[in-house]
Design a protein around this motif. Structure first.
Motif, PDB file in Angstrom:
ATOM      1  N   ASP A   1       0.830  -1.212   0.000  1.00 12.62           N
ATOM      2  CA  ASP A   1       0.000   0.000   0.000  1.00 12.62           C
ATOM      3  C   ASP A   1       0.865   1.263   0.000  1.00 12.62           C
ATOM      4  OD1 ASP A   1      -2.249  -1.575  -0.006  1.00 12.62           O
ATOM      5  OD2 ASP A   1      -2.559  -1.472   2.177  1.00 12.62           O
ATOM      6  N   MET A   2       1.934   1.250   0.814  1.00 10.84           N
ATOM      7  CA  MET A   2       2.836   2.405   0.868  1.00 10.84           C
ATOM      8  C   MET A   2       3.550   2.607  -0.466  1.00 10.84           C
ATOM      9  SD  MET A   2       4.521   2.535   4.680  1.00 10.84           S
ATOM     10  CE  MET A   2       5.450   1.032   4.449  1.00 10.84           C
ATOM     11  N   LEU A   3       3.794   1.512  -1.180  1.00 12.86           N
ATOM     12  CA  LEU A   3       4.423   1.608  -2.498  1.00 12.86           C
ATOM     13  C   LEU A   3       3.539   2.423  -3.440  1.00 12.86           C
ATOM     14  CD1 LEU A   3       6.465   0.816  -4.704  1.00 12.86           C
ATOM     15  CD2 LEU A   3       5.244  -1.358  -4.949  1.00 12.86           C
ATOM     16  N   ALA A   4       2.233   2.144  -3.419  1.00 14.07           N
ATOM     17  CA  ALA A   4       1.312   2.897  -4.276  1.00 14.07           C
ATOM     18  C   ALA A   4       1.231   4.370  -3.869  1.00 14.07           C
ATOM     19  CB  ALA A   4      -0.066   2.249  -4.219  1.00 14.07           C
TER      20      ALA A   4
ATOM     21  N   GLU B   1       6.478  13.162   4.079  1.00 12.00           N
ATOM     22  CA  GLU B   1       5.636  11.954   4.017  1.00 12.00           C
ATOM     23  C   GLU B   1       6.430  10.747   3.565  1.00 12.00           C
ATOM     24  OE1 GLU B   1       1.292  10.606   2.222  1.00 12.00           O
ATOM     25  OE2 GLU B   1       2.466  12.149   1.175  1.00 12.00           O
ATOM     26  N   LEU B   2       7.287  10.964   2.575  1.00 13.11           N
ATOM     27  CA  LEU B   2       8.136   9.863   2.094  1.00 13.11           C
ATOM     28  C   LEU B   2       9.084   9.378   3.190  1.00 13.11           C
ATOM     29  CD1 LEU B   2       8.960  11.131  -1.515  1.00 13.11           C
ATOM     30  CD2 LEU B   2       7.395   9.276  -0.874  1.00 13.11           C
ATOM     31  N   ASP B   3       9.609  10.336   3.965  1.00  8.17           N
ATOM     32  CA  ASP B   3      10.501   9.944   5.061  1.00  8.17           C
ATOM     33  C   ASP B   3       9.758   9.135   6.118  1.00  8.17           C
ATOM     34  OD1 ASP B   3      12.667  11.141   3.875  1.00  8.17           O
ATOM     35  OD2 ASP B   3      12.459  13.043   4.975  1.00  8.17           O
ATOM     36  N   GLN B   4       8.519   9.548   6.407  1.00 10.08           N
ATOM     37  CA  GLN B   4       7.727   8.799   7.381  1.00 10.08           C
ATOM     38  C   GLN B   4       7.462   7.368   6.902  1.00 10.08           C
ATOM     39  OE1 GLN B   4       4.213  11.125   8.069  1.00 10.08           O
ATOM     40  NE2 GLN B   4       5.292  12.764   9.198  1.00 10.08           N
TER      41      GLN B   4
ATOM     42  N   ALA C   1      10.636   3.368  -5.630  1.00 10.98           N
ATOM     43  CA  ALA C   1       9.571   4.360  -5.810  1.00 10.98           C
ATOM     44  C   ALA C   1       9.852   5.613  -4.981  1.00 10.98           C
ATOM     45  CB  ALA C   1       8.228   3.750  -5.428  1.00 10.98           C
ATOM     46  N   VAL C   2      10.318   5.413  -3.733  1.00  9.21           N
ATOM     47  CA  VAL C   2      10.638   6.556  -2.877  1.00  9.21           C
ATOM     48  C   VAL C   2      11.790   7.366  -3.458  1.00  9.21           C
ATOM     49  CG1 VAL C   2      11.518   7.247  -0.608  1.00  9.21           C
ATOM     50  CG2 VAL C   2       9.726   5.518  -0.778  1.00  9.21           C
ATOM     51  N   ALA C   3      12.826   6.635  -3.916  1.00 12.48           N
ATOM     52  CA  ALA C   3      13.987   7.339  -4.468  1.00 12.48           C
ATOM     53  C   ALA C   3      13.592   8.127  -5.716  1.00 12.48           C
ATOM     54  CB  ALA C   3      15.086   6.323  -4.788  1.00 12.48           C
ATOM     55  N   ASP C   4      12.780   7.479  -6.580  1.00 12.86           N
ATOM     56  CA  ASP C   4      12.368   8.174  -7.801  1.00 12.86           C
ATOM     57  C   ASP C   4      11.497   9.387  -7.466  1.00 12.86           C
ATOM     58  OD1 ASP C   4      13.733   6.274  -9.215  1.00 12.86           O
ATOM     59  OD2 ASP C   4      11.953   5.071  -9.725  1.00 12.86           O
TER      60      ASP C   4
END
Length: 479
Positions: A397-400, A410-413, A452-455
């Protein structure tokens, strides 16, 4: 950021980081290991128990055997058996007594495990037959009158012994009792005769000195003691007169310890043969008996060893050791010991026969214990597997969400939450709740999330600050 799950786990262990968090409480995998150790310990304990049982079952067993009187053939037979059994499973420790009566008493008082007794004596209630050592016959004879001495009426029948003096060879009261049984059968009152006993070593001299009118001896056919006594009765070539016990069958009916027997012609040698024809008489046996409480396996082993050396005994003691199997009939005078009966009937049990049930049930118990342990360990891991599955779904879910996030915070969290999920997953793998396949699937999801987070962070970093703030505001207002 593109590190595999195993690499992250290895790095966290090397640099001492707190990725895996504080030490967890005992886990299902540790429980499983404990169950395996318990199962292994149980198996080793079973093997030790089997080895111990075999050792105790096969270690030498020493049996006390009562026998007497001293210097008799029975004592010599037992001494020979003791030497023959010196290296066998069953070994003997002779206890000399004053005679068969004392030997029977020693067995009755549990002071002996085995005893050699006469079958016509009082048999202890706890005595059970193991073997018949030998059969004996009663010999009753009248010596010829000496020359120059006035002789009374010639004695040719037992009824004519009334009022006479009868010599009994041997000091045992059992021979006197035997004489009285014979006399009563023929209507002769034992109180009307004089009974004189002679030790076996003095019997020949007493007979030569004419100390009695008739004599009784009891022992094996061709007994040296009986033969010497009869030879001492011969005078001037005249042979003694043997008195037949024709009522032997009737006596055996009234006294089951006795049986009808006969003395073969020429049994005592000489010329002419003594006796010159077969003489009817009564017989009785000497038995090897065992204490009733003696284990069946012990007695069966002793019986087997006894008959294995029978030929040796026969060659050394041909008159005193004609060993035979015991009477196994239910109405036998002396009941047979179950161990001796098992040997006679070919039903003697081996070590595996005796203990196979215990070994089988022990193995079954260990198998059940292992199955219960495995089920218990699996049951303990069920909740942990379910929890890890939900964590993996959360990661997806977090990936989406990460692919559409407009906030670095938000990404850091989510990154922090992913690290927590990683920690829990590594715990599950370490404790055996998930296998290699589940770990690989989680690794793929984690790598996709980090990518996904890095991108997304790279994209947000390339955007002007006003656009980033506008995107955040739009998301906040729900536009």
């Amino acid at each position: 950021m593109n590190l595999s799950l195993k690499q992250r786990f290895s790095r966290s262990m090397e640099d001492g980081s707190d990725l895996v968090g504080p030490r967890a409480p005992p886990s299902p995998r540790s429980v499983k290991r404990k169950m395996m150790l318990i199962t292994l310990a149980g198996t080793l304990a079973l093997m030790g128990a089997v080895a111990g049982t075999y050792y105790f079952a096969m270690r030498p067993v020493i049996l006390r055997i009562a026998v007497g009187p001293p210097n008799s053939d029975d004592v010599k037979v037992v001494q020979t058996l003791t030497q023959a059994f010196a290296h066998n499973h069953i070994r003997l420790r002779p206890t000399q007594t004053e005679g068969a009566t004392a030997s029977a008493a020693a067995l009755g008082e549990s002071k002996a495990d085995l005893a050699i007794i006469r079958g016509d004596l009082d048999v202890p209630k706890n005595a059970q037959a193991v073997a018949t050592l030998r059969k004996n016959v009663a010999v009753l004879w009248v010596p010829p009158a000496a020359k120059g001495k006035k002789a009374g009426p010639k004695i040719t029948k037992i009824q004519q012994l009334a009022g006479r003096r009868i010599g009994v060879v041997g000091r045992t009261q059992a021979n006197v009792n035997l004489l009285k049984v014979i006399l009563r059968q023929y209507g002769v009152d034992p109180s009307k005769i004089e009974i004189v006993q002679f030790p076996a070593s003095e019997a020949a001299e007493a007979i030569r000195n004419q100390r009695a009118d008739a004599y009784l001896a009891a022992g094996p056919v061709n007994s040296k003691i009986t033969t010497d006594a009869i030879n001492a009765s011969t005078r001037d070539g005249a042979a003694p007169t043997f008195l037949a016990i024709d009522a032997a069958a009737a006596i055996s009916q009234n006294y089951p310890a006795y049986e009808a027997s006969e003395i073969p012609a020429g049994a005592f040698g000489g010329s002419p043969a003594r006796p010159d024809d077969e003489v009817k008489t009564i017989g009785f046996s000497h038995h090897i008996v065992a204490r009733k409480g003696l284990p069946e396996t012990t007695v069966s082993t002793f019986t087997r060893q006894l008959f294995a050396v029978r030929q040796t005994l026969l060659s050394e003691f041909p008159l005193a050791a004609k060993i035979e199997t015991p009477d196994t009939d239910k109405d036998a005078v002396i009941p047979v010991h179950p161990g001796a009966a098992a040997y006679v009937d070919g039903e003697e049990k081996t070590f595996l026969d005796r203990y196979s049930d215990y070994i089988w049930f022990s193995l079954m118990g260990l198998s059940v214990l292992g199955s219960v342990g495995a089920w218990f360990a699996s049951y303990l891991k069920k909740d942990e597997r379910g929890n890890n599955s939900s964590l993996r779904e959360r990661l997806l879910d977090m990936l989406a969400v990460a692919r559409h996030s407009d906030s670095i915070d938000e990404l850091d969290q989510m990154q922090t939450e992913a690290d927590n999920i990683l920690r829990e997953t590594l715990h599950c793998f370490e404790h055996g709740a998930i296998d290699e396949g589940a770990l690989t699937a989680f690794n793929i999801a984690l790598e996709q999330f980090h990518n996904a987070v890095a991108d997304r962070k790279a994209l947000l970093a390339s955007m002007p600050q006003n656009l980033q703030r506008a995107g955040v505001q739009l998301r906040a207002t729900g536009a």
